[in-house]
Write a protein that holds these residues in place. Structure first.
Motif, mmCIF file in Angstrom:
data_model
loop_
_atom_site.group_PDB
_atom_site.id
_atom_site.type_symbol
_atom_site.label_atom_id
_atom_site.label_comp_id
_atom_site.label_asym_id
_atom_site.label_seq_id
_atom_site.Cartn_x
_atom_site.Cartn_y
_atom_site.Cartn_z
ATOM 1 N N GLU A 177 39.552 42.064 36.779
ATOM 2 C CA GLU A 177 38.640 42.189 35.635
ATOM 3 C C GLU A 177 38.825 43.542 34.941
ATOM 4 O O GLU A 177 38.787 43.624 33.711
ATOM 5 C CB GLU A 177 37.195 41.991 36.101
ATOM 6 C CG GLU A 177 36.860 40.507 36.287
ATOM 7 C CD GLU A 177 35.520 40.271 36.979
ATOM 8 O OE1 GLU A 177 35.004 41.198 37.637
ATOM 9 O OE2 GLU A 177 34.996 39.147 36.854
ATOM 10 N N ALA A 178 39.027 44.567 35.707
ATOM 11 C CA ALA A 178 39.266 45.895 35.112
ATOM 12 C C ALA A 178 40.513 45.876 34.240
ATOM 13 O O ALA A 178 40.511 46.372 33.106
ATOM 14 C CB ALA A 178 39.406 46.945 36.210
ATOM 15 N N TRP B 248 33.063 47.153 32.584
ATOM 16 C CA TRP B 248 33.543 46.919 33.948
ATOM 17 C C TRP B 248 32.537 47.419 34.974
ATOM 18 O O TRP B 248 32.267 46.757 35.981
ATOM 19 C CB TRP B 248 34.908 47.592 34.169
ATOM 20 C CG TRP B 248 35.467 47.263 35.506
ATOM 21 C CD1 TRP B 248 35.841 46.031 35.950
ATOM 22 C CD2 TRP B 248 35.695 48.183 36.594
ATOM 23 N NE1 TRP B 248 36.301 46.124 37.250
ATOM 24 C CE2 TRP B 248 36.224 47.426 37.663
ATOM 25 C CE3 TRP B 248 35.526 49.549 36.754
ATOM 26 C CZ2 TRP B 248 36.576 48.001 38.887
ATOM 27 C CZ3 TRP B 248 35.878 50.129 37.969
ATOM 28 C CH2 TRP B 248 36.390 49.360 39.015
ATOM 29 N N CYS C 200 30.846 45.295 37.951
ATOM 30 C CA CYS C 200 30.856 45.723 39.354
ATOM 31 C C CYS C 200 29.458 45.650 39.934
ATOM 32 O O CYS C 200 29.252 45.103 41.021
ATOM 33 C CB CYS C 200 31.366 47.159 39.474
ATOM 34 S SG CYS C 200 33.131 47.327 39.222
#
Lengths: 173, 173
Positions: free
Chosen positions: A147-148, B159, B163
């Motif tokens: 995702e990053a 991001w 997380c």
DNA sequence: ACAGCCATGTAACTTGTTACATGATTTT
DNA sequence: AAAATCATGTAACAAGTTACATGGCTGT
């Protein structure tokens, strides 16, 4: 500093031998960032020189382990406690390249933008495939990492589009 | 490679002396990435060693200029022609830090995310102020750069949110 | 006269990285 | 038996960066 701090982070859990550090780092980053073993030993020597790690017991009577010192724990705490540096921002190769191409009136500026966008969009596709396959329970770190990388790549494409828009506008007048 | 290629890009326009390269680089990047003059001379020596630049005429009969060679132009063309490397992706310090914190079950993972988000959001605010002040006609490079930095920072915040969501979900069960 | 910028250059150092030498253990 | 992986370590190099020595030129 990243490799140094990463080794400290792994050692903060338990004493580990050189090769084990390589494996742990690559596992944690899901193989995204390979780490040459040689570099681990180099880095350990440098960390020892700086008093952040020291040699520990020999496990299985064969492998030399390394352990973190109090100074090492302090350094690690500092790393965790501080946001990653943004002043000056880390050198962005793409931004520098495009700015130089604009400044020097490089003819192929449009080609540069197109080439980069194509490469980055292909990358997003590939990453998205990985993301769909990832199991969020069993592979949380891998999913976070993907995702990053996707978010970064998307930001890059958006910027390339902005560049084209600005340049088209400039050419017109 | 970035500094090397940047110097080649500037020299592709016209022969320039050492200090002039520093000024040109900083101007092009609007002062965002300072370049120590010493590094320019170091890099010029390395470029000369590799046959990419050579000494040119002395301007004003005082300053030694440097000029790009054909090999240098080829190298520069290669840089412009290739997309910036993404395989393996360049080391992302924040991602590595967070992944290690998760893997080693670092207690303050939530603090790490919060600290980073606060810092990055402040940064976005500051950059947005700059953006609003920028004149898109007179300061196009500066505007492009600010936009790149904002997009990167925004991706980072997104991001960090992801997380937290993943980790909250994990904790719950 | 003095501050500040322009200008060149070298020495030293850090981090990252690869290549190589060497051998043990494990798997096929 | 051969191949792959595990394991340690050194040498050398690449790139970036800072600190320092040195001096000219410019504006106040």
């Amino acid at each position: 500093m990243t490799v140094k701090n990463s080794l400290l982070a792994i050692l903060s859990q338990e004493p580990t031998h050189g090769y084990g550090l390589k494996s742990a780092f690559e596992e944690t980053t899901s193989g995204t960032w390979p780490l040459n073993v040689g570099q681990v030993y180099q880095t350990l020597n440098r960390l020892e020189r700086d008093g952040l790690v020291e040699t520990g017991p020999v496990d299985d009577s064969t492998r030399q382990t390394w352990q973190i010192t109090q100074a090492g724990r302090d350094a690690l705490g500092g790393w965790y406690g501080e946001p990653v540096a943004a002043d000056p921002p880390i050198r962005d190769e793409l931004a520098i390249k495009v700015l130089l191409a604009v400044a020097t009136d490089e003819a192929d500026i449009s080609d540069i933008l197109t080439t980069q966008r194509t490469a980055t969009m292909e990358r997003i596709q590939e990453l998205t495939r990985h993301k769909r396959k990832a199991d969020p329970d069993a592979e949380l770190p891998w999913l976070l990492l993907v995702e990053a990388l996707i978010l970064k790549a998307e930001a890059e494409v958006k910027w390339l589009d902005l560049c084209e828009a600005h340049l088209a506008r400039r050419t017109k007048r």
